[in-house]
Enzyme design. Sequence first.
Site, short mmCIF file in Angstrom:
data_model
loop_
_atom_site.label_atom_id
_atom_site.label_comp_id
_atom_site.label_asym_id
_atom_site.label_seq_id
_atom_site.Cartn_x
_atom_site.Cartn_y
_atom_site.Cartn_z
N LYS A 18 0.86 -1.18 0.00
CA LYS A 18 0.00 0.00 0.00
C LYS A 18 0.89 1.23 0.00
O LYS A 18 1.48 1.59 1.01
CB LYS A 18 -0.93 0.00 1.22
N ASP A 75 -15.55 3.19 6.98
CA ASP A 75 -15.53 3.21 5.52
C ASP A 75 -15.81 1.81 4.98
O ASP A 75 -15.19 1.36 4.02
CB ASP A 75 -14.17 3.72 5.03
#
Length: 225
Positions: free
Chosen positions: A14, A103
Amino acid sequence: QVRHRQSGQIMVLKMNKLTSNRANMLREVQLMNRLSHPNILRFMGVCVHQGQLHALTEYINGGNLEQLLDSPVPLSWSMRVKLALDIARGLRYLHSKGIFHRDLTSKNCLVRCEANGYTAVVGDFGLAEKIPTYSEGSEKEPLAVVGSPPYWMAPEVLRGEIYNEKADVFAYGIILCETIARVPADPDYLPRTEDFGLDITTFRTMVAIDCPPAFLQLTFHCCSV
Protein backbone atom coordinates in the site's frame (compact mmCIF):
# COMPACT_ATOMS: atom_id res chain seq x y z
CA GLN A 1 1.48 -6.57 -5.76
CA VAL A 2 5.03 -7.45 -4.71
CA ARG A 3 7.02 -10.63 -4.12
CA HIS A 4 9.39 -11.20 -1.19
CA ARG A 5 12.84 -11.95 -2.61
CA GLN A 6 13.76 -14.65 -0.12
CA SER A 7 10.46 -16.39 0.64
CA GLY A 8 8.79 -15.80 -2.73
CA GLN A 9 5.60 -14.84 -0.90
CA ILE A 10 3.26 -12.50 -2.79
CA MET A 11 2.02 -9.49 -0.82
CA VAL A 12 0.30 -6.18 -1.51
CA LEU A 13 2.19 -2.93 -1.02
CA LYS A 14 0.00 0.00 0.00
CA MET A 15 1.93 2.97 -1.34
CA ASN A 16 1.98 6.21 0.62
CA LYS A 17 3.24 8.90 -1.75
CA LEU A 18 2.22 11.97 0.25
CA THR A 19 4.49 13.22 3.02
CA SER A 20 1.45 14.85 4.62
CA ASN A 21 -0.18 11.42 4.94
CA ARG A 22 2.67 9.85 6.90
CA ALA A 23 0.92 10.20 10.27
CA ASN A 24 -2.24 8.56 8.91
CA MET A 25 -0.26 5.67 7.44
CA LEU A 26 1.56 5.18 10.74
CA ARG A 27 -1.77 5.13 12.58
CA GLU A 28 -3.22 2.59 10.14
CA VAL A 29 -0.15 0.37 10.45
CA GLN A 30 -0.30 0.49 14.25
CA LEU A 31 -3.98 -0.44 14.15
CA MET A 32 -3.54 -3.32 11.70
CA ASN A 33 -0.66 -4.68 13.76
CA ARG A 34 -3.12 -5.17 16.64
CA LEU A 35 -5.63 -7.14 14.58
CA SER A 36 -5.61 -10.87 13.98
CA HIS A 37 -8.73 -12.60 12.63
CA PRO A 38 -9.51 -14.84 9.62
CA ASN A 39 -11.93 -12.23 8.22
CA ILE A 40 -9.65 -9.21 8.71
CA LEU A 41 -6.97 -8.39 6.12
CA ARG A 42 -3.66 -9.63 7.53
CA PHE A 43 -0.90 -7.11 8.14
CA MET A 44 2.50 -8.43 6.99
CA GLY A 45 4.86 -5.56 7.82
CA VAL A 46 6.15 -2.23 6.59
CA CYS A 47 8.87 -0.97 4.31
CA VAL A 48 10.48 2.44 4.22
CA HIS A 49 11.52 3.98 0.92
CA GLN A 50 12.91 7.50 0.58
CA GLY A 51 11.64 8.36 4.04
CA GLN A 52 8.08 7.23 3.31
CA LEU A 53 6.31 4.46 5.21
CA HIS A 54 4.45 1.84 3.16
CA ALA A 55 2.26 -0.99 4.51
CA LEU A 56 2.47 -4.61 3.40
CA THR A 57 -0.63 -6.81 3.61
CA GLU A 58 -1.55 -10.30 2.51
CA TYR A 59 -2.54 -10.77 -1.12
CA ILE A 60 -6.21 -11.66 -1.66
CA ASN A 61 -6.65 -13.33 -5.04
CA GLY A 62 -10.30 -12.64 -5.89
CA GLY A 63 -10.63 -8.87 -6.04
CA ASN A 64 -13.39 -7.26 -3.99
CA LEU A 65 -17.03 -8.09 -3.28
CA GLU A 66 -18.36 -5.32 -5.51
CA GLN A 67 -16.51 -6.85 -8.48
CA LEU A 68 -17.74 -10.35 -7.66
CA LEU A 69 -21.37 -9.23 -7.41
CA ASP A 70 -21.07 -7.36 -10.71
CA SER A 71 -19.65 -10.42 -12.47
CA PRO A 72 -21.65 -13.19 -14.20
CA VAL A 73 -20.40 -15.73 -11.64
CA PRO A 74 -23.40 -17.59 -10.18
CA LEU A 75 -23.70 -17.29 -6.39
CA SER A 76 -26.01 -19.60 -4.47
CA TRP A 77 -27.92 -18.25 -1.48
CA SER A 78 -25.75 -20.35 0.82
CA MET A 79 -22.62 -18.74 -0.64
CA ARG A 80 -24.08 -15.24 -0.34
CA VAL A 81 -25.02 -15.93 3.28
CA LYS A 82 -21.50 -17.24 3.93
CA LEU A 83 -19.92 -14.09 2.47
CA ALA A 84 -22.23 -11.95 4.62
CA LEU A 85 -21.32 -14.00 7.69
CA ASP A 86 -17.60 -13.60 6.96
CA ILE A 87 -17.96 -9.81 6.89
CA ALA A 88 -20.09 -9.82 10.04
CA ARG A 89 -17.47 -11.87 11.89
CA GLY A 90 -14.69 -9.51 10.84
CA LEU A 91 -16.77 -6.49 11.84
CA ARG A 92 -17.73 -8.00 15.20
CA TYR A 93 -14.06 -8.68 15.92
CA LEU A 94 -13.10 -5.11 14.99
CA HIS A 95 -15.80 -3.67 17.27
CA SER A 96 -14.70 -5.99 20.09
CA LYS A 97 -11.31 -4.25 19.91
CA GLY A 98 -13.00 -0.88 20.45
CA ILE A 99 -12.52 0.14 16.81
CA PHE A 100 -15.05 0.97 14.11
CA HIS A 101 -14.29 0.98 10.40
CA ARG A 102 -16.09 4.15 9.17
CA ASP A 103 -15.53 3.21 5.52
CA LEU A 104 -17.10 -0.23 5.21
CA THR A 105 -18.10 -0.81 1.58
CA SER A 106 -18.27 -3.71 -0.86
CA LYS A 107 -15.08 -2.24 -2.37
CA ASN A 108 -13.26 -2.72 0.95
CA CYS A 109 -14.46 -6.30 1.44
CA LEU A 110 -11.96 -8.49 -0.38
CA VAL A 111 -12.75 -11.97 -1.68
CA ARG A 112 -10.46 -14.98 -1.45
CA CYS A 113 -11.14 -17.66 -4.07
CA GLU A 114 -10.81 -21.15 -2.65
CA ALA A 115 -11.49 -24.66 -3.89
CA ASN A 116 -14.83 -24.82 -2.08
CA GLY A 117 -16.00 -21.27 -2.79
CA TYR A 118 -15.21 -17.81 -1.46
CA THR A 119 -14.20 -16.16 1.80
CA ALA A 120 -14.71 -12.45 2.48
CA VAL A 121 -12.08 -10.40 4.30
CA VAL A 122 -12.55 -6.84 5.60
CA GLY A 123 -9.73 -4.48 4.63
CA ASP A 124 -8.70 -0.81 4.30
CA PHE A 125 -8.53 0.64 7.80
CA GLY A 126 -7.27 4.08 6.81
CA LEU A 127 -10.34 5.82 8.30
CA ALA A 128 -10.89 3.52 11.29
CA GLU A 129 -11.27 5.17 14.70
CA LYS A 130 -11.76 4.28 18.34
CA ILE A 131 -15.45 3.85 19.10
CA PRO A 132 -16.46 7.10 20.84
CA THR A 133 -18.12 7.06 24.24
CA TYR A 134 -20.56 9.89 24.73
CA SER A 135 -21.15 10.33 28.46
CA GLU A 136 -24.19 12.12 29.85
CA GLY A 137 -23.80 15.87 30.11
CA SER A 138 -20.52 16.01 28.20
CA GLU A 139 -19.95 18.07 25.07
CA LYS A 140 -20.74 15.81 22.12
CA GLU A 141 -18.60 16.71 19.13
CA PRO A 142 -19.44 14.62 16.05
CA LEU A 143 -16.63 12.89 14.18
CA ALA A 144 -15.83 14.10 10.69
CA VAL A 145 -17.86 12.82 7.75
CA VAL A 146 -15.49 10.47 5.94
CA GLY A 147 -15.63 7.86 3.23
CA SER A 148 -16.23 8.11 -0.48
CA PRO A 149 -18.63 7.72 -2.18
CA PRO A 150 -21.38 8.26 0.43
CA TYR A 151 -23.64 5.38 -0.69
CA TRP A 152 -22.80 3.29 2.39
CA MET A 153 -22.95 6.14 4.91
CA ALA A 154 -25.54 6.02 7.67
CA PRO A 155 -28.17 8.80 7.74
CA GLU A 156 -26.78 10.25 10.99
CA VAL A 157 -23.32 10.56 9.40
CA LEU A 158 -24.68 12.38 6.35
CA ARG A 159 -26.68 14.71 8.60
CA GLY A 160 -23.52 15.67 10.50
CA GLU A 161 -24.79 14.22 13.78
CA ILE A 162 -22.82 12.25 16.36
CA TYR A 163 -22.29 8.64 15.33
CA ASN A 164 -20.63 5.46 16.51
CA GLU A 165 -20.20 1.81 15.46
CA LYS A 166 -23.87 1.64 14.43
CA ALA A 167 -22.77 3.49 11.28
CA ASP A 168 -20.79 0.35 10.38
CA VAL A 169 -23.93 -1.75 10.90
CA PHE A 170 -25.86 0.44 8.45
CA ALA A 171 -23.03 0.16 5.90
CA TYR A 172 -23.13 -3.61 6.39
CA GLY A 173 -26.88 -3.51 5.68
CA ILE A 174 -26.23 -1.75 2.36
CA ILE A 175 -23.64 -4.43 1.52
CA LEU A 176 -26.31 -7.06 2.26
CA CYS A 177 -28.65 -5.26 -0.16
CA GLU A 178 -25.97 -5.42 -2.84
CA THR A 179 -25.41 -9.10 -2.11
CA ILE A 180 -29.08 -10.07 -2.13
CA ALA A 181 -30.18 -8.15 -5.24
CA ARG A 182 -26.76 -8.02 -6.95
CA VAL A 183 -27.17 -4.30 -7.63
CA PRO A 184 -24.71 -1.44 -7.01
CA ALA A 185 -25.06 0.65 -3.84
CA ASP A 186 -25.55 3.73 -6.03
CA PRO A 187 -29.04 5.19 -5.29
CA ASP A 188 -29.71 5.13 -9.05
CA TYR A 189 -29.97 1.35 -8.61
CA LEU A 190 -30.56 0.76 -4.89
CA PRO A 191 -33.74 2.59 -3.80
CA ARG A 192 -33.29 5.03 -0.92
CA THR A 193 -35.57 7.25 1.13
CA GLU A 194 -35.35 11.03 1.28
CA ASP A 195 -33.64 10.84 4.69
CA PHE A 196 -30.85 8.58 3.26
CA GLY A 197 -32.26 5.29 4.56
CA LEU A 198 -33.23 2.19 2.57
CA ASP A 199 -36.57 2.24 0.73
CA ILE A 200 -37.63 -1.16 2.03
CA THR A 201 -40.92 -1.33 0.11
CA THR A 202 -39.29 -0.76 -3.28
CA PHE A 203 -36.31 -2.96 -2.46
CA ARG A 204 -38.62 -5.91 -1.73
CA THR A 205 -39.73 -5.85 -5.38
CA MET A 206 -36.10 -6.37 -6.46
CA VAL A 207 -35.53 -9.48 -4.36
CA ALA A 208 -35.81 -12.99 -5.80
CA ILE A 209 -38.68 -15.02 -4.37
CA ASP A 210 -36.33 -17.73 -3.09
CA CYS A 211 -34.26 -15.34 -0.94
CA PRO A 212 -34.05 -16.73 2.62
CA PRO A 213 -36.52 -14.64 4.68
CA ALA A 214 -34.17 -14.36 7.67
CA PHE A 215 -31.43 -13.01 5.39
CA LEU A 216 -33.77 -10.32 4.09
CA GLN A 217 -34.99 -9.42 7.59
CA LEU A 218 -31.41 -9.07 8.80
CA THR A 219 -30.80 -6.63 5.96
CA PHE A 220 -33.80 -4.50 6.92
CA HIS A 221 -32.80 -4.57 10.59
CA CYS A 222 -29.24 -3.39 9.84
CA CYS A 223 -30.55 -0.55 7.67
CA SER A 224 -32.89 0.58 10.46
CA VAL A 225 -30.52 0.76 13.46
